[in-house]
Write an enzyme that holds these catalytic residues in place. Structure first.
Site, PDB file in Angstrom:
ATOM      1  N   LYS A 270       0.837  -1.217   0.000  1.00 23.49           N
ATOM      2  CA  LYS A 270       0.000   0.000   0.000  1.00 23.49           C
ATOM      3  C   LYS A 270       0.863   1.255   0.000  1.00 23.49           C
ATOM      4  CE  LYS A 270      -4.359  -1.805   1.673  1.00 23.49           C
ATOM      5  NZ  LYS A 270      -5.444  -1.746   2.644  1.00 23.49           N
TER       6      LYS A 270
ATOM      7  N   LYS B  17      -4.921 -12.248  -7.816  1.00 21.07           N
ATOM      8  CA  LYS B  17      -6.178 -12.330  -7.054  1.00 21.07           C
ATOM      9  C   LYS B  17      -7.205 -11.302  -7.541  1.00 21.07           C
ATOM     10  CE  LYS B  17      -6.648  -9.761  -2.888  1.00 21.07           C
ATOM     11  NZ  LYS B  17      -7.031  -9.551  -1.546  1.00 21.07           N
TER      12      LYS B  17
ATOM     13  N   LYS C 168     -11.051  -5.740  -5.206  1.00 19.63           N
ATOM     14  CA  LYS C 168     -12.023  -4.674  -5.430  1.00 19.63           C
ATOM     15  C   LYS C 168     -11.363  -3.392  -5.897  1.00 19.63           C
ATOM     16  CE  LYS C 168     -13.148  -4.464  -0.481  1.00 19.63           C
ATOM     17  NZ  LYS C 168     -12.092  -3.766   0.262  1.00 19.63           N
TER      18      LYS C 168
HETATM   19  P1  ATP Z   1      -8.328  -4.298  -1.811  1.00 18.60           P
HETATM   20  O1  ATP Z   1      -8.226  -4.726  -3.238  1.00 18.60           O
HETATM   21  O2  ATP Z   1      -8.965  -2.948  -1.614  1.00 18.60           O
HETATM   22  O3  ATP Z   1      -7.075  -4.516  -1.002  1.00 18.60           O
HETATM   23  P2  ATP Z   1      -9.693  -6.749  -1.261  1.00 18.60           P
HETATM   24  O4  ATP Z   1     -10.627  -7.031  -2.398  1.00 18.60           O
HETATM   25  O5  ATP Z   1      -8.433  -7.528  -1.210  1.00 18.60           O
HETATM   26  O6  ATP Z   1      -9.413  -5.212  -1.156  1.00 18.60           O
HETATM   27  P3  ATP Z   1     -10.241  -6.731   1.598  1.00 18.60           P
HETATM   28  O7  ATP Z   1     -11.155  -5.693   2.150  1.00 18.60           O
HETATM   29  O8  ATP Z   1      -8.776  -6.542   1.791  1.00 18.60           O
HETATM   30  O9  ATP Z   1     -10.541  -6.944   0.047  1.00 18.60           O
HETATM   31  O10 ATP Z   1     -10.631  -8.152   2.111  1.00 18.60           O
HETATM   32  C1  ATP Z   1     -11.849  -8.530   2.715  1.00 18.60           C
HETATM   33  C2  ATP Z   1     -11.867 -10.036   2.894  1.00 18.60           C
HETATM   34  O11 ATP Z   1     -12.071 -10.678   1.633  1.00 18.60           O
HETATM   35  C3  ATP Z   1     -10.579 -10.625   3.468  1.00 18.60           C
HETATM   36  O12 ATP Z   1     -10.889 -11.681   4.357  1.00 18.60           O
HETATM   37  C4  ATP Z   1      -9.859 -11.133   2.242  1.00 18.60           C
HETATM   38  O13 ATP Z   1      -8.955 -12.161   2.546  1.00 18.60           O
HETATM   39  C5  ATP Z   1     -11.031 -11.625   1.396  1.00 18.60           C
HETATM   40  N1  ATP Z   1     -10.727 -11.574  -0.042  1.00 18.60           N
HETATM   41  C6  ATP Z   1     -10.399 -10.480  -0.760  1.00 18.60           C
HETATM   42  N2  ATP Z   1     -10.195 -10.791  -2.050  1.00 18.60           N
HETATM   43  C7  ATP Z   1     -10.362 -12.134  -2.171  1.00 18.60           C
HETATM   44  C8  ATP Z   1     -10.272 -13.075  -3.263  1.00 18.60           C
HETATM   45  N3  ATP Z   1      -9.976 -12.699  -4.497  1.00 18.60           N
HETATM   46  N4  ATP Z   1     -10.527 -14.371  -3.008  1.00 18.60           N
HETATM   47  C9  ATP Z   1     -10.847 -14.765  -1.780  1.00 18.60           C
HETATM   48  N5  ATP Z   1     -10.947 -13.946  -0.697  1.00 18.60           N
HETATM   49  C10 ATP Z   1     -10.713 -12.637  -0.875  1.00 18.60           C
END
Ligand code: ATP
Ligand code: LTN
Length: 338
Positions: free
Chosen positions: A118, A200, A203
């Site tokens: 980040k 991965k 969002k």
């Molecule tokens: P960002 O892209 O803003 O970092 P993110 O999509 O990774 O966000 P988080 O808010 O960091 O989402 O994660 C929320 C939850 O969703 C966490 O438990 C994370 O491990 C899970 N998660 C996020 N993306 C995935 C994915 N692609 N597959 C499975 N679990 C996920």
């Protein structure tokens, strides 16, 4: 209490109300929360204090927080069984984080993968909160004497540091915190991008076709799956090494359709990628449509949603304050009359 008279174990999890949730967040986090909610005493938070470590527009943050709460409920989180609340509504999180800061070393925080990522992505805003993110997360978890924390693999390092901080406090003072375990789910633990299936699904991906959002309508879902990257063969086979795109689609299909990967492979045996991708799109769209309309219904009922969040915060506060009072006593904070 469980039927056998034993106290239920405590489960804690949270998602930040920043950005739109993807089906990765749903399968990696929220769906597991629903599956586990009756086996544990559950606390589920909207981590708005974590969200502001990246710059947020105030009105958007407020709206996203309500939308996320409504989405949890629409996905099946039962507010009568769990404490569903907004992190900033329970002041104990910030208070415990301050104390835990004094047991955490700067070097430990500088080594965190998420902090490094980040910091690189937001080089103009490397604020103290961004660095302190894992300590606030430790405070979230430790306040509730949590036994288990269901998260995606990307949060494993934060769970490790939470355990280290808990053990450190328990050793320096006396046993105070339960040392929590991470629960990483098997199928669906990592859903990958539809455009680059070695990465991965996230969002915050800049390419909107890479992620399927929980708020996407039917046509958008079908279109995104139609455009998903696969490979130059034409056999629907699960092999993440050589066929990451097809394997990711098979994972998504199997969790949404409630079938095993082997069953899914059999179903598409001899079929082309066009039919396969259309079928994955259909099963996802069918699952998302009722969730979206339920979310809209809940959002329209402000009194109901506010009631749920107020009750959740009150329940969370009772547990959190009891832990925090113990902590304050052990570290020697003076209370008049006590
Ligand atoms: P960002 O892209 O803003 O970092 P993110 O999509 O990774 O966000 P988080 O808010 O960091 O989402 O994660 C929320 C939850 O969703 C966490 O438990 C994370 O491990 C899970 N998660 C996020 N993306 C995935 C994915 N692609 N597959 C499975 N679990 C996920
Ligand atoms: N950092 C987490 C969100 C989060 C969390 C928590 C998860 C904040 N506090 C406590 C589990 C337990 C994320 O999902 N990115």
């Amino acid at each position: 209490m469980q039927e056998n008279g034993q106290k239920k174990k405590v489960l804690y999890s949270a998602v930040q109300p920043s950005g739109d949730l993807t089906i990765g967040n749903y399968l990696g986090a929220i769906k597991n929360w629903v599956d586990l909610q009756h086996d544990y005493e559950c606390f589920y938070a909207m981590a708005d204090m974590h969200a502001i470590t990246i710059r947020q527009d105030p009105a958007t943050l407020r709206r996203k927080t309500r939308e996320l709460a409504a989405l949890y409920i629409a996905c099946g989180v039962d507010p009568a069984a769990c404490a569903l609340y907004v992190q900033s509504n329970v002041s104990c999180h910030a208070e415990l984080a301050w104390v835990l800061n004094t047991l955490t070393y700067v070097g430990e925080m500088e080594r965190m993968t998420q902090f490094k990522d980040k910091s690189a992505r937001h080089a103009d805003n490397i604020n103290m909160g961004l660095m302190d993110y894992p300590v606030l997360m430790a405070a979230d978890i430790l306040l509730y004497q949590t036994d288990v924390v269901p998260v995606g693999v990307d949060q494993r390092q934060h769970l490790e540091i939470t355990r280290d901080i808990a053990i450190r406090f328990n050793n320096r003072y006396s046993p105070t915190f339960t040392v929590p375990e991470a629960v990483i789910m098997q199928t669906g633990a990592k859903i990958n991008s539809l455009q680059d299936p070695t990465k991965k699904m996230s969002k915050s991906d800049e390419n909107p076709n890479a992620s399927v959002y929980m708020s996407d309508d039917r046509d958008t879902v079908l279109r995104k799956f139609r455009r998903a990257v696969t490979d130059s063969e034409s056999s629907v086979r699960f092999d993440p090494e050589t066929k990451p795109g097809v394997s990711n689609l098979l994972t998504i299909y199997s969790v949404f359709a409630g079938k095993s990967i082997a069953e899914a492979e059999r179903e598409f045996d001899g079929k082309g990628y066009g039919d396969f991708k259309a079928a994955v799109g259909e099963v996802v769209a069918d699952a998302l449509t009722p969730i979206r309309s339920e979310q809209e219904r809940i959002l329209a009922d402000k009194d109901y949603l506010d009631g749920v969040l107020a009750a959740g915060a009150e329940k969370a506060y009772r547990t959190a304050r009891s832990t925090l009072s113990k902590v304050y006593r052990k570290i020697g904070f003076y209370r008049p009359g006590k």
